[in-house]
Design an enzyme around this catalytic site. Structure first.
Site, PDB file in Angstrom:
ATOM      1  N   GLN A   1      26.898 -71.098 -26.143  1.00  0.00           N
ATOM      2  CA  GLN A   1      25.601 -70.699 -26.708  1.00  0.00           C
ATOM      3  C   GLN A   1      25.298 -71.338 -28.065  1.00  0.00           C
ATOM      4  O   GLN A   1      24.146 -71.650 -28.365  1.00  0.00           O
ATOM      5  CB  GLN A   1      25.570 -69.168 -26.826  1.00  0.00           C
ATOM      6  CG  GLN A   1      24.193 -68.594 -27.120  1.00  0.00           C
ATOM      7  CD  GLN A   1      24.257 -67.459 -28.126  1.00  0.00           C
ATOM      8  OE1 GLN A   1      24.743 -67.631 -29.238  1.00  0.00           O
ATOM      9  NE2 GLN A   1      23.749 -66.312 -27.729  1.00  0.00           N
TER      10      GLN A   1
ATOM     11  N   ARG B   1      31.155 -65.461 -36.211  1.00  0.00           N
ATOM     12  CA  ARG B   1      30.093 -66.397 -35.818  1.00  0.00           C
ATOM     13  C   ARG B   1      29.219 -66.741 -37.026  1.00  0.00           C
ATOM     14  O   ARG B   1      28.909 -67.906 -37.284  1.00  0.00           O
ATOM     15  CB  ARG B   1      29.252 -65.761 -34.716  1.00  0.00           C
ATOM     16  CG  ARG B   1      28.058 -66.585 -34.216  1.00  0.00           C
ATOM     17  CD  ARG B   1      27.290 -65.723 -33.208  1.00  0.00           C
ATOM     18  NE  ARG B   1      26.285 -66.476 -32.451  1.00  0.00           N
ATOM     19  CZ  ARG B   1      24.990 -66.503 -32.734  1.00  0.00           C
ATOM     20  NH1 ARG B   1      24.533 -65.852 -33.802  1.00  0.00           N
ATOM     21  NH2 ARG B   1      24.140 -67.182 -31.975  1.00  0.00           N
TER      22      ARG B   1
ATOM     23  N   SER C   1      19.736 -65.119 -28.820  1.00  0.00           N
ATOM     24  CA  SER C   1      20.751 -65.727 -29.686  1.00  0.00           C
ATOM     25  C   SER C   1      21.768 -64.683 -30.140  1.00  0.00           C
ATOM     26  O   SER C   1      22.536 -64.162 -29.332  1.00  0.00           O
ATOM     27  CB  SER C   1      20.071 -66.440 -30.858  1.00  0.00           C
ATOM     28  OG  SER C   1      20.996 -67.205 -31.596  1.00  0.00           O
ATOM     29  N   LEU C   2      21.778 -64.328 -31.431  1.00  0.00           N
ATOM     30  CA  LEU C   2      22.653 -63.274 -31.931  1.00  0.00           C
ATOM     31  C   LEU C   2      22.528 -62.002 -31.084  1.00  0.00           C
ATOM     32  O   LEU C   2      23.512 -61.296 -30.840  1.00  0.00           O
ATOM     33  CB  LEU C   2      22.268 -62.966 -33.384  1.00  0.00           C
ATOM     34  CG  LEU C   2      22.625 -61.574 -33.909  1.00  0.00           C
ATOM     35  CD1 LEU C   2      24.104 -61.470 -34.134  1.00  0.00           C
ATOM     36  CD2 LEU C   2      21.852 -61.263 -35.160  1.00  0.00           C
TER      37      LEU C   2
ATOM     38  N   HIS D   1      21.784 -73.824 -32.664  1.00  0.00           N
ATOM     39  CA  HIS D   1      21.637 -74.235 -31.260  1.00  0.00           C
ATOM     40  C   HIS D   1      21.368 -75.743 -31.122  1.00  0.00           C
ATOM     41  O   HIS D   1      20.496 -76.175 -30.387  1.00  0.00           O
ATOM     42  CB  HIS D   1      20.535 -73.415 -30.567  1.00  0.00           C
ATOM     43  CG  HIS D   1      20.820 -71.945 -30.597  1.00  0.00           C
ATOM     44  ND1 HIS D   1      21.801 -71.369 -29.823  1.00  0.00           N
ATOM     45  CD2 HIS D   1      20.296 -70.954 -31.342  1.00  0.00           C
ATOM     46  CE1 HIS D   1      21.852 -70.069 -30.089  1.00  0.00           C
ATOM     47  NE2 HIS D   1      20.947 -69.792 -31.013  1.00  0.00           N
TER      48      HIS D   1
ATOM     49  N   GLN E   1      18.204 -63.272 -35.173  1.00  0.00           N
ATOM     50  CA  GLN E   1      18.015 -63.483 -36.621  1.00  0.00           C
ATOM     51  C   GLN E   1      16.534 -63.638 -36.952  1.00  0.00           C
ATOM     52  O   GLN E   1      15.785 -64.267 -36.218  1.00  0.00           O
ATOM     53  CB  GLN E   1      18.780 -64.747 -37.026  1.00  0.00           C
ATOM     54  CG  GLN E   1      19.148 -64.781 -38.483  1.00  0.00           C
ATOM     55  CD  GLN E   1      20.306 -65.738 -38.759  1.00  0.00           C
ATOM     56  OE1 GLN E   1      21.131 -65.968 -37.901  1.00  0.00           O
ATOM     57  NE2 GLN E   1      20.351 -66.284 -39.956  1.00  0.00           N
TER      58      GLN E   1
END
Length: 296
Positions: free
Chosen positions: A244, A113, A88-89, A195, A9
């Protein structure tokens, strides 16, 4: 060894993917399939929208995923990853790229998500901040000493770590980290504390969706965010993907491990050049490349 890496992101921009849609029959088919799966024309927002639209988590995450994954699919025989990772993503993009997830399942999970994270953000006001110019251990120690929710969220590269937590926790941490020598402590324009423990409601929601999705044996290992290790076992990949959301992204360690395991070229697939920059911060001699538009 060829390493392919996928952005997270923040890399989005208006117009992303439009050249793919216009020049590749396969890309057009996949984008239209994505519109059907999502139930709205994300292509309109990606190609002709405004920044504000693209900044909504529920749009940003599938948009970046689609740009990365469809780009990889249009590379055809040139796309031969020997190791993959995503920030991440971007880990979801990596898992489609190495065959763990199908395009359709990957998109559905990314959409779920994004919606779950958006909901979690709305439950409690929270944020993130980038800490520049301090070693990781110092940042971790300062966060541990604060009596608020504030944790290391993204270990991006040496000297750059993002923290995540409650508004008050981030405010206190930024002050303390500047006192102990941080060059900069910059609050980020994000919707919430990604996170961190504040994403627990989203983790629970996503866990159910991940457990109901088929994970296949990949063509090459994925270096996962939660432990920075190469994983090829579908059950382990699944478990780490659930973890995650509330665990830190160990991207510095991921890049170090990929280099130690023989990566000779890192190719970033998707919008922006952020990950290429992180690779150079870990090893400035490492060769990098980027694929962010249609390759004729």
């Amino acid at each position: 060894m060829k390493a392919y890496v996928f952005p997270g992101q923040g890399a989005q921009f208006v117009g992303m993917g439009k050249d793919l849609y216009e020049n590749s029959k396969l890309a057009k088919e996949l984008f239209e399939k994505a519109n059907d799966i999502l139930g709205f024309r994300i292509t309109d927002l990606m190609f002709e929208g405004v920044d504000e639209d693209l900044r909504q988590t529920k749009v940003t995450q599938p948009a970046i995923f689609l740009h990365s994954v469809i780009l990889a699919k249009t590379l055809g025989d040139d796309f031969k990853p020997e190791m993959v990772a995503g920030h991440s993503l971007g880990e979801f993009s990596a898992l489609v790229a190495n065959g763990t997830l199908t395009f359709e399942d990957g998109l559905r999970l990314v959409s779920q998500r994004a919606l779950a994270m958006q909901k979690a953000c709305e439950m409690e006001e929270s944020t993130m901040a980038a800490i520049i110019g301090l070693d990781d251990d110092t940042v971790v120690k300062v966060c541990e000493e604060i009596d608020e929710i504030v944790v290391p969220a993204n270990f991006n590269c040496p000297g750059q770590l993002v923290i995540s937590g409650s508004m008050k926790g981030i405010e206190i941490a930024c002050e303390k980290l500047k006192e102990v020598g941080a060059k900069r402590a910059l609050p980020l324009k994000v919707g919430g504390a990604f996170h961190s423990p504040l994403m627990e409601p989203a983790r629970i929601e996503l866990e159910a969706a991940i457990k109901n999705t088929t994970f296949s044996t990949p063509i090459c290992p994925v270096y996962q965010n939660v432990n920075a290790k190469p994983i090829s076992d579908p059950a382990e990949i699944q478990k780490n993907l659930v973890a995650q959301l509330t665990a830190p992204v160990r991207f510095t360690q991921t890049l170090e491990n990929m280099i130690a395991d023989g990566a000779t070229l890192f190719t970033e697939v998707g919008p922006g050049k952020v990950i290429q920059g992180l690779v150079k911060k870990v090893d400035r001699k490492m060769e990098t490349a980027g694929v962010n538009s249609y390759q004729a």
